[in-house]
Design an enzyme around this catalytic site. Sequence first.
Site, mmCIF file in Angstrom:
data_model
loop_
_atom_site.group_PDB
_atom_site.id
_atom_site.type_symbol
_atom_site.label_atom_id
_atom_site.label_comp_id
_atom_site.label_asym_id
_atom_site.label_seq_id
_atom_site.Cartn_x
_atom_site.Cartn_y
_atom_site.Cartn_z
ATOM 1 N NE ARG A 135 3.448 -15.998 -10.250
ATOM 2 C CZ ARG A 135 3.052 -17.266 -10.245
ATOM 3 N NH1 ARG A 135 3.527 -18.117 -9.352
ATOM 4 N NH2 ARG A 135 2.179 -17.713 -11.136
ATOM 5 C CB ILE A 195 0.270 -13.853 0.048
ATOM 6 C CG1 ILE A 195 1.720 -13.872 -0.469
ATOM 7 C CG2 ILE A 195 -0.323 -15.275 0.035
ATOM 8 C CD1 ILE A 195 2.666 -14.747 0.308
ATOM 9 C CG HIS A 224 -7.772 -5.762 3.588
ATOM 10 N ND1 HIS A 224 -8.778 -6.361 4.304
ATOM 11 C CD2 HIS A 224 -7.600 -4.531 4.128
ATOM 12 C CE1 HIS A 224 -9.188 -5.520 5.243
ATOM 13 N NE2 HIS A 224 -8.491 -4.420 5.162
ATOM 14 C CB VAL A 232 5.486 -10.315 -1.446
ATOM 15 C CG1 VAL A 232 4.870 -11.698 -1.599
ATOM 16 C CG2 VAL A 232 6.911 -10.281 -1.982
ATOM 17 C CB THR A 273 -9.751 -9.651 4.179
ATOM 18 O OG1 THR A 273 -8.483 -9.221 3.682
ATOM 19 C CG2 THR A 273 -9.584 -10.264 5.553
ATOM 20 C CG PHE A 276 -1.900 1.136 1.262
ATOM 21 C CD1 PHE A 276 -3.075 1.072 0.513
ATOM 22 C CD2 PHE A 276 -1.658 2.268 2.031
ATOM 23 C CE1 PHE A 276 -3.975 2.123 0.523
ATOM 24 C CE2 PHE A 276 -2.557 3.329 2.049
ATOM 25 C CZ PHE A 276 -3.718 3.259 1.300
ATOM 26 C CD GLU A 277 1.963 1.531 3.812
ATOM 27 O OE1 GLU A 277 2.258 0.362 3.495
ATOM 28 O OE2 GLU A 277 0.967 1.819 4.496
HETATM 29 N N1 RBF Z 1 1.017 -5.605 2.494
HETATM 30 C C1 RBF Z 1 1.728 -6.335 1.609
HETATM 31 O O1 RBF Z 1 2.731 -5.854 1.087
HETATM 32 N N2 RBF Z 1 1.337 -7.622 1.301
HETATM 33 C C2 RBF Z 1 0.219 -8.205 1.827
HETATM 34 O O2 RBF Z 1 -0.073 -9.364 1.508
HETATM 35 C C3 RBF Z 1 -0.578 -7.422 2.711
HETATM 36 N N3 RBF Z 1 -1.723 -7.937 3.242
HETATM 37 C C4 RBF Z 1 -2.481 -7.154 4.039
HETATM 38 C C5 RBF Z 1 -3.710 -7.630 4.524
HETATM 39 C C6 RBF Z 1 -4.499 -6.820 5.323
HETATM 40 C C7 RBF Z 1 -5.797 -7.354 5.829
HETATM 41 C C8 RBF Z 1 -4.052 -5.515 5.680
HETATM 42 C C9 RBF Z 1 -4.890 -4.603 6.551
HETATM 43 C C10 RBF Z 1 -2.840 -5.049 5.220
HETATM 44 C C11 RBF Z 1 -2.043 -5.848 4.411
HETATM 45 N N4 RBF Z 1 -0.819 -5.372 3.925
HETATM 46 C C12 RBF Z 1 -0.111 -6.115 3.044
HETATM 47 C C13 RBF Z 1 -0.220 -4.130 4.453
HETATM 48 C C14 RBF Z 1 -0.534 -2.870 3.636
HETATM 49 O O3 RBF Z 1 0.170 -2.895 2.408
HETATM 50 C C15 RBF Z 1 -0.094 -1.627 4.456
HETATM 51 O O4 RBF Z 1 1.287 -1.707 4.716
HETATM 52 C C16 RBF Z 1 -0.829 -1.506 5.796
HETATM 53 O O5 RBF Z 1 -2.209 -1.611 5.600
HETATM 54 C C17 RBF Z 1 -0.483 -0.178 6.495
HETATM 55 O O6 RBF Z 1 -0.899 0.937 5.721
#
Ligand code: RBF
Length: 157
Positions: free
Chosen positions: A128, A83, A89, A81, A87, A58-59
């Site tokens: 991958r 996965i 998300h 990455v 949910t 997300f960042e």
């Molecule tokens: N960040 C990833 O880089 N990979 C993931 O698989 C991932 N899964 C997440 C699942 C949930 C339910 C949440 C809330 C966040 C996840 N994030 C994941 C983190 C997201 O990218 C971010 O760093 C956080 O939500 C903080 O803003």
Amino acid sequence: MPKVVEGSLIATGKKFAIVAGRWNGAFAERLIEGALDSLRLHGARDEDVTVYRCPGCFELGQAAAKVAQAGGHDAIICLGVLIRGATPHFDYIAGKATADIGSVGLERGLPVSYGVLTCDTQAQALERSGSKVGNKGEEAALAAIEMVNLYAQIEAQ
Ligand code: RBF
């Protein structure tokens, strides 16, 4: 014959930023290693490469935008990455990361490459990030090298 403009895969003398998320860390590390291997193989020096770590996918776009704004790099390689969990998300974060990373490249006029794994399982992430299906970090680094050189060719025309 038409004129063809394309970038070489020579990374010598170019400066690269790798922006990588920490989530699913074991796979993320393998992507970073793949990207570094590729940069070194094509002539980049370690002192011309900086690795920036951010929390998750997300960042990635936010961090890449800040790195681009700060200047000093010829290209940014984004690695992360995702996965799929139980949910929704996964889809939200994947869509957001992809759009944001793309926007940074367009808005800043800087090559920004995309090495984000979007996998259903850990096994797919393993494949991958350096086993059966190659290493997407390596591929993202190659794309960045090619784009840096393509931009230089376009600007030289
Ligand atoms: N960040 C990833 O880089 N990979 C993931 O698989 C991932 N899964 C997440 C699942 C949930 C339910 C949440 C809330 C966040 C996840 N994030 C994941 C983190 C997201 O990218 C971010 O760093 C956080 O939500 C903080 O803003």
